[in-house]
Design an enzyme around this catalytic site. Structure first.
Site, PDB file in Angstrom:
ATOM      1  N   HIS A   1      -7.076  11.799  -4.813  1.00 19.32           N
ATOM      2  CA  HIS A   1      -7.208  10.423  -4.322  1.00 19.32           C
ATOM      3  C   HIS A   1      -8.463   9.791  -4.932  1.00 19.32           C
ATOM      4  O   HIS A   1      -9.471  10.480  -5.127  1.00 19.32           O
ATOM      5  CB  HIS A   1      -7.296  10.427  -2.790  1.00 19.32           C
ATOM      6  CG  HIS A   1      -7.134   9.064  -2.194  1.00 19.32           C
ATOM      7  ND1 HIS A   1      -8.148   8.133  -2.211  1.00 19.32           N
ATOM      8  CD2 HIS A   1      -6.078   8.468  -1.597  1.00 19.32           C
ATOM      9  CE1 HIS A   1      -7.720   7.020  -1.636  1.00 19.32           C
ATOM     10  NE2 HIS A   1      -6.462   7.195  -1.252  1.00 19.32           N
TER      11      HIS A   1
ATOM     12  N   GLU B   1      -1.968   4.476  -7.455  1.00 15.83           N
ATOM     13  CA  GLU B   1      -2.908   3.854  -6.524  1.00 15.83           C
ATOM     14  C   GLU B   1      -3.987   3.095  -7.296  1.00 15.83           C
ATOM     15  O   GLU B   1      -5.068   3.656  -7.555  1.00 15.83           O
ATOM     16  CB  GLU B   1      -3.574   4.937  -5.678  1.00 15.83           C
ATOM     17  CG  GLU B   1      -2.607   5.709  -4.814  1.00 15.83           C
ATOM     18  CD  GLU B   1      -3.127   5.858  -3.396  1.00 15.83           C
ATOM     19  OE1 GLU B   1      -2.327   5.689  -2.478  1.00 15.83           O
ATOM     20  OE2 GLU B   1      -4.337   6.086  -3.213  1.00 15.83           O
TER      21      GLU B   1
END
Ligand code: PGA
Length: 224
Positions: free
Chosen positions: A94, A151
């Site tokens: 992430h 993302e």
């Protein structure tokens, strides 16, 4: 295959808050056409897995994983530690891990290998800058067993989701670099924009809008 909606709580919530979120959620949730994946902080995994046993469309993910196997790595949670806890997915790479914990593509590649070696499905986060370098770190037959989450960092937690056309282009790029993998989108997904993103992806990651249970239920209800 059902699309995925992954609720990433990041480092939020106390045990009491998790408990009341789940109670309300399980009481209000009616069967949905998507697979709902909860990604709580590690410490709540066991607690949650005991409560959701009878809900087949609910799954569990961890938000991160040690790049190392079981062993002398104080403080790290290895994939082996998760055995028997009903965890199916591991989010790795992430952008917040890269930003605050200085994770590199090498770290992410090691985490993917650890996950796969221990029957966890990696959800590997990439953005426009990291996707090329990361794709080259592992062979295509390894990526085939992963889910890639697109993302774009400017869209995360900002309330300004990426333009859907750009997401569609990114999905094509990801297929070019990683092969025909499932691709999720993450970044300011909410009840108003979720259907647009689901049209061009295999699912979404939801941060802020998964924190308040009513808001998350609304988001799930909005799915067409
Ligand atoms: P957000 O977070 O929904 O709050 O933008 C998404 C993510 O970090 O995956």
């Amino acid at each position: 295959m059902a699309k995925l909606v992954v609720a990433n709580w990041k480092s939020n919530k106390t045990k009491a808050e998790v408990s009341s979120w789940l109670k309300q959620f399980l009481a209000a949730l009616s069967p949905v056409s998507v697979e709902v994946v909860l990604a709580p902080p590690f410490v709540f995994i066991d607690f949650i897995s005991r409560l959701m046993v009878s809900f087949s469309y609910l799954k569990l993910a961890v938000q991160d994983l040690s790049p190392y196997p079981a062993g002398s790595y104080t403080g790290a949670i290895s994939a082996v530690n998760l055995k028997g806890l009903q965890v199916e997915y591991a989010i790795v790479g992430h952008s917040e891990r890269r930003r605050w914990f200085h994770e590199t593509n090498n770290d992410v590649a090691l985490k993917v290998e650890q996950a796969l070696a221990n029957q966890l499905k990696p959800i590997v986060c990439v953005d426009d800058d990291t996707m090329v370098g990361l794709a080259g770190k592992l062979a295509e037959n390894v990526w085939r067993n992963c889910i890639i989450a697109y993302e774009p960092s400017g869209a995360i937690g900002t309330g300004m989701g990426q333009d859907v056309g750009l997401v569609e282009q990114a999905v094509k790029k990801i297929h070019g670099y990683f092969g025909r993998v499932k691709v999720l989108y993450g970044g300011s997904v909410d009840e108003r924009n979720i259907n647009e993103y689901l049209l061009v992806s295999d699912g979404v990651l939801v941060g802020n809008d998964s924190l308040a249970v009513n808001q998350f239920l609304q988001l799930l209800k909005a799915i067409k």
